[in-house]
Design an enzyme around this catalytic site. Structure first.
Site, PDB file in Angstrom:
ATOM      1  N   LYS A 158       0.734   3.184  -8.981  1.00  0.00           N
ATOM      2  CA  LYS A 158       1.808   3.643  -8.096  1.00  0.00           C
ATOM      3  C   LYS A 158       2.285   2.507  -7.199  1.00  0.00           C
ATOM      4  O   LYS A 158       1.486   1.677  -6.761  1.00  0.00           O
ATOM      5  CB  LYS A 158       1.322   4.781  -7.194  1.00  0.00           C
ATOM      6  CG  LYS A 158       0.880   6.038  -7.928  1.00  0.00           C
ATOM      7  CD  LYS A 158       0.454   7.114  -6.945  1.00  0.00           C
ATOM      8  CE  LYS A 158       0.072   8.395  -7.685  1.00  0.00           C
ATOM      9  NZ  LYS A 158      -0.283   9.483  -6.756  1.00  0.00           N
ATOM     10  N   LYS A 237      11.697  19.764  -7.572  1.00  0.00           N
ATOM     11  CA  LYS A 237      11.205  21.129  -7.418  1.00  0.00           C
ATOM     12  C   LYS A 237      12.316  22.110  -7.773  1.00  0.00           C
ATOM     13  O   LYS A 237      13.490  21.853  -7.491  1.00  0.00           O
ATOM     14  CB  LYS A 237      10.725  21.357  -5.985  1.00  0.00           C
ATOM     15  CG  LYS A 237       9.512  20.502  -5.633  1.00  0.00           C
ATOM     16  CD  LYS A 237       9.243  20.501  -4.143  1.00  0.00           C
ATOM     17  CE  LYS A 237       8.159  19.485  -3.794  1.00  0.00           C
ATOM     18  NZ  LYS A 237       8.075  19.271  -2.342  1.00  0.00           N
ATOM     19  N   ARG A 292       9.485  14.258   7.369  1.00  0.00           N
ATOM     20  CA  ARG A 292      10.833  14.838   7.563  1.00  0.00           C
ATOM     21  C   ARG A 292      10.752  16.350   7.403  1.00  0.00           C
ATOM     22  O   ARG A 292       9.730  16.877   6.980  1.00  0.00           O
ATOM     23  CB  ARG A 292      11.760  14.297   6.470  1.00  0.00           C
ATOM     24  CG  ARG A 292      11.252  14.673   5.081  1.00  0.00           C
ATOM     25  CD  ARG A 292      12.245  14.453   3.957  1.00  0.00           C
ATOM     26  NE  ARG A 292      11.802  15.075   2.729  1.00  0.00           N
ATOM     27  CZ  ARG A 292      10.972  14.536   1.841  1.00  0.00           C
ATOM     28  NH1 ARG A 292      10.486  13.334   2.045  1.00  0.00           N
ATOM     29  NH2 ARG A 292      10.620  15.194   0.769  1.00  0.00           N
TER      30      ARG A 292
HETATM   31  C1  MV4 Z   1      -0.452  11.828  -9.292  1.00  0.00           C
HETATM   32  C2  MV4 Z   1      -0.585  12.705 -10.390  1.00  0.00           C
HETATM   33  C3  MV4 Z   1      -1.814  12.777 -10.993  1.00  0.00           C
HETATM   34  N1  MV4 Z   1      -2.838  12.003 -10.552  1.00  0.00           N
HETATM   35  N2  MV4 Z   1      -1.502  11.095  -8.891  1.00  0.00           N
HETATM   36  C4  MV4 Z   1       4.226  12.609  -8.585  1.00  0.00           C
HETATM   37  C5  MV4 Z   1       4.993  12.550  -7.332  1.00  0.00           C
HETATM   38  C6  MV4 Z   1       4.253  11.655  -6.435  1.00  0.00           C
HETATM   39  N3  MV4 Z   1       4.191  12.254  -5.141  1.00  0.00           N
HETATM   40  C7  MV4 Z   1       2.895  11.494  -7.042  1.00  0.00           C
HETATM   41  N4  MV4 Z   1       2.910  12.217  -8.288  1.00  0.00           N
HETATM   42  C8  MV4 Z   1       1.790  12.413  -9.004  1.00  0.00           C
HETATM   43  N5  MV4 Z   1       0.702  11.705  -8.624  1.00  0.00           N
HETATM   44  C9  MV4 Z   1      -2.665  11.179  -9.531  1.00  0.00           C
HETATM   45  N6  MV4 Z   1      -3.679  10.415  -9.132  1.00  0.00           N
HETATM   46  C10 MV4 Z   1       0.528  13.436 -10.792  1.00  0.00           C
HETATM   47  C11 MV4 Z   1       1.717  13.280 -10.105  1.00  0.00           C
HETATM   48  C12 MV4 Z   1       2.827  14.033 -10.615  1.00  0.00           C
HETATM   49  C13 MV4 Z   1       3.298  15.160  -9.931  1.00  0.00           C
HETATM   50  C14 MV4 Z   1       2.739  15.579  -8.736  1.00  0.00           C
HETATM   51  C15 MV4 Z   1       3.228  16.702  -8.075  1.00  0.00           C
HETATM   52  C16 MV4 Z   1       4.298  17.406  -8.614  1.00  0.00           C
HETATM   53  C17 MV4 Z   1       4.868  17.008  -9.796  1.00  0.00           C
HETATM   54  C18 MV4 Z   1       4.383  15.879 -10.473  1.00  0.00           C
HETATM   55  C19 MV4 Z   1       4.965  15.486 -11.667  1.00  0.00           C
HETATM   56  C20 MV4 Z   1       4.497  14.398 -12.325  1.00  0.00           C
HETATM   57  C21 MV4 Z   1       3.442  13.651 -11.799  1.00  0.00           C
END
Ligand code: MV4
Length: 449
Positions: A158, A237, A292
């Site tokens: 990330k 969302k 926010r």
């Molecule tokens: C993650 C994850 C799985 N494992 N981190 C997507 C948005 C950003 N805020 C971080 N995200 C994610 N981080 C780990 N370690 C999966 C996601 C993710 C996700 C998270 C919440 C809602 C929708 C999502 C869609 C794809 C990936």
């Protein structure tokens, strides 16, 4: 209390903030782009001022133009809404240094939470659970390989300055790691001007649950329970609800306590949200904090009875919270459906003229929108044109109420995602309340429409 607030935003959230101002007896100033001369926020505010051409970099992101508008209108405070400049710490600082009140958290807490590496370090000291991964930034492929030895695969890379799903790489095996690492680093540099990246173990079937918090400038900080936000596609969302149908009472108390601890760690002031990923075994981990107001704030308002925009304004004016944690109780269930001007299954945008608009009404139905019959939806901005929110004593009744509200909603002239909501609300998987972040995409894939 303020005499006049400038709203540095457009669409339904600008209208929502103007409404709160009117109810508080505060004058409102709308800023608008050349594409928004006939927009609802431009019409509803007490004063409106054009800040530039249609493209947002020239108007809603144009800091000098917004500051000039604040000056000529003699505004005292600036509310940024969501998106645009809402999480820009430099903008918040300019607002404050120019002598206006920033309706939001301190630039310092925005800066910490805006940097995911700094945020995770802060959360570690606060005892908030973190996804196993790198200890801070990862600077090279060799270092990434070492981290992978402890996290295993799949892992996720990330961008520290990313968030909301931007600037991430999922890696399923060691051979794919070098390219993914380099791609994430260069995309981070190009998108955010910061190539800092970090690594986490990739959670495969999580739910997205977020905790709403509210703090004042006197050290009072409370949580307003959680929202279930797993129903998403492409990190957008589609439907949110409160409380989460997937949490048992013990996990609810634990995740809300963790959200509160996260906010306390940065002395948070105003309305904020702590996002968590929740595993099938109910273990949960901090993902990021949004500094926010969020699109889905109305579901929290409805189950707690707290007007979040009103309280953003009150705490910015220095007022103390008028309620304690013990007084915040969950009442019933609330659901929000986001209405987008887009193809319901292909998700291509559909700007154009709203030839007819009929909003639903009746008991326990709220409509936050900025459209009207004859309104021309400009192609320059987000496709979300409004939100329908329903409330009822329990989730099943709330779903039924939403189904009848959506049936009443009529939008003619532009294509909307109304049909997606009708199909989703009737889906047994949604109705069961047992779904994770992959539910919608998997369901759409097997529909093959
Ligand atoms: C993650 C994850 C799985 N494992 N981190 C997507 C948005 C950003 N805020 C971080 N995200 C994610 N981080 C780990 N370690 C999966 C996601 C993710 C996700 C998270 C919440 C809602 C929708 C999502 C869609 C794809 C990936």
């Amino acid at each position: 209390m303020f005499n006049k607030i400038l709203i540095a935003n457009r669409g339904e959230i600008a209208v929502r903030i103007i409404r709160a101002c009117k109810e508080l007896g505060i004058r409102s100033v709308a800023v608008y782009s050349e594409a928004d001369r006939d927009a609802m926020h431009t019409r509803l505010a007490d004063e409106s001022i054009c800040i530039g051409p249609a493209p947002s970099p020239l108007s809603y992101l144009n800091i000098p133009a917004i500051m000039a508008a604040a000056e000529v209108t003699d505004s005292e405070a600036i509310h940024p809404g969501y998106g645009f400049l809402a999480e820009n710490a430099e903008f918040a600082e300019i607002v404050i240094e120019s002598g206006y009140t920033w309706i939001g958290p301190t630039p310092e807490s925005m800066r910490i939470m805006g940097d995911k590496v700094k945020a995770k370090a802060k959360m570690e000291t606060a005892g908030v659970p973190l996804v196993p991964g790198s200890d801070g930034a990862v600077g090279s492929v060799d270092e990434a390989k070492k981290v992978a030895k402890s996290t295993g695969f799949p892992l996720i890379i990330k961008a520290a300055s990313g968030g909301g799903g931007r600037g991430m790489q999922i890696v399923h095996s060691e051979p794919a790691l070098p390219n993914a690492f380099n791609k994430c680093q260069s995309e981070a540099a190009a998108c955010f001007g910061d190539n800092t990246v970090f690594i986490e173990k990739f959670l495969e079937e999580p739910r997205h649950v977020e905790v709403q918090v509210l703090g004042d400038t006197h050290g009072n900080l409370i949580h307003l329970y959680e929202r279930e936000c797993s129903m998403q596609r492409n990190n957008q969302k589609v439907l949110e609800e409160a409380p989460s149908p997937s949490l048992d009472e013990e996990t609810r108390q634990a995740i809300c306590a963790a959200g509160l601890a996260a906010a306390k760690a940065v002395d948070y002031v105003g309305a904020g949200t702590i996002e968590f990923l929740v595993n099938p075994d109910n273990s949960f981990y901090f993902m990021e904090m949004n500094t926010r107001i969020q699109v889905e704030h109305p579901v929290t308002e409805w189950i707690t009875g707290v007007d979040l925009i009103e309280w953003q304004i009150r705490v910015a004016a220095g007022e103390k919270l008028a309620f304690t944690q013990k007084q915040i109780k969950i009442k019933g269930h609330a659901i929000e459906c986001r209405i987008n001007a887009e193809h319901p299954f292909k998700f291509t945008p559909s700007p154009g003229t709203v030839e007819l608009y009929h909003a639903p009404g009746g008991r326990s139905v709220r409509v936050d929108s900025a459209i009207y019959t004859g309104y021309k939806i400009p192609p320059h901005y987000d496709s979300m044109i409004g939100k329908i929110i329903t409330h009822a004593r329990d989730r099943q009744k709330c779903i039924r109420r939403m189904q009848r509200a959506i049936d009443e909603l009529a939008i003619i002239g532009v294509t909307t995602n109304i049909e997606l909501h009708q199909r989703l609300l009737a889906n047994p998987g949604f109705q069961s309340g047992k779904f994770n972040i992959h539910f919608l995409e998997r369901w759409l894939a097997q529909m093959r429409v």
